[in-house]
Enzyme design. Sequence first.
Site, PDB file in Angstrom:
ATOM      1  CB  CYS A 134     -20.239   1.847 -19.719  1.00 43.41           C
ATOM      2  SG  CYS A 134     -19.612   3.491 -19.155  1.00 43.41           S
ATOM      3  CB  CYS A 150     -14.770   2.594 -13.593  1.00 47.78           C
ATOM      4  SG  CYS A 150     -15.549   4.417 -13.616  1.00 47.78           S
ATOM      5  CD  GLU A 180      -3.081  -0.747  -0.215  1.00 44.86           C
ATOM      6  OE1 GLU A 180      -3.060   0.353  -0.514  1.00 44.86           O
ATOM      7  OE2 GLU A 180      -3.508  -1.400  -0.778  1.00 44.86           O
TER       8      GLU A 180
END
Length: 348
Positions: free
Chosen positions: A207, A200, A45
């Site tokens: 889409c 996205c 992370e």
Amino acid sequence: MTESVGTNELLKDNFALSVVTWQEKFGRHHLPWQHSGAYATWISEIMLQQTQVETVINYFKKFMTQFPNIAALANANIDEVLAIWSGLGYYARARNIHKSAQMIVNDFDGKLPSNIEDLMKLPGIGPSTAGAIMALGHKHYGVILDGNVKRILSRCFGRHLDGQSHHAQKQLWQLSYWVTPEKNCHIYTQGIMDLGSSVCHKLHPQCNQCPIQSICYAHKYNITPHLPYPKVKKNKPSFTKHLVIPYHQGKLGLMKRPNTGIWGGLWVPFILDELPKEISTFRTYHSIKHIFTHQTWIIKPLLANDHLDQIEHWFYPEDALQLGIPKPVRDVIEIIHHDQINTLQEVE
DNA sequence: AATTCGGGGTG
DNA sequence: CACCCAGAATT
């Protein structure tokens, strides 16, 4: 009013369930930091802050080999950590991760905290990274807000927001807390990121492959590529920097930068705004254009036979390449190394 | 609230 | 060339 809230609850549950179901079928399940424990989640992370997955993978593998656990990282020298980080950028992340490991040993019984408050006491762990560690690392409840989540939420729920403003941040955090489910939180969290990165897209969203197309505000009004609103652009100043590399008997003179500012803690030669009048230039190299987030440097490298008395640390090029050094410095030293093997001879 | 932190990928 | 990327710290 009650009915409106009920409708919203359905919408929220539909959103989370759709993301979870999509993740199990189409999401990523075999990234190197998945299924490897909370320590691996933490390291990944930090590396993934403002850095793409493909860029991180090799750095992550090298890091985990050299520092397989918190104790190994805490006991390491910061220069070893920066050497592994060399080229990845945002070097405060490496300094913070090292300091955090020592804080964990000293203050948290050697174990990565499993609550938001303690996680955020560690330098380099902000609200989104803490949420990711909670969800992905500990499989507890945790909420994230990264670039992917901001883009999906602003599109799906029709937030016409400049993603930078304080007001927008607040609203998007509120939305993210609202949609993040207690059940299968880790699957949802991985799913919303995978959805953002693979479906996205910013410019060309797919889409037709999106599991939440039917509830998406932006898709309904055919404005998906226009959300979220772009950040205001800032012009980027350009500077010339002379990379004056002391050179003596095949070795390069380098010094360690202070732990603040650009390239903090890394090893570099002299970086000068102007070339001294009196300088004994041994050899020059072609300019390098280096683009930072907020400025551009035109770097003009040269080997110099003076300023030698100011240098405490000398390295053969191949040894210098093992240090924590910035990308353009690495590029120059690699050229020098190659040069030296072939033709470079010092004239007395 | 705005700036400062790298470097790479992409159109 | 401009923008973005599994953001956080600093001012």
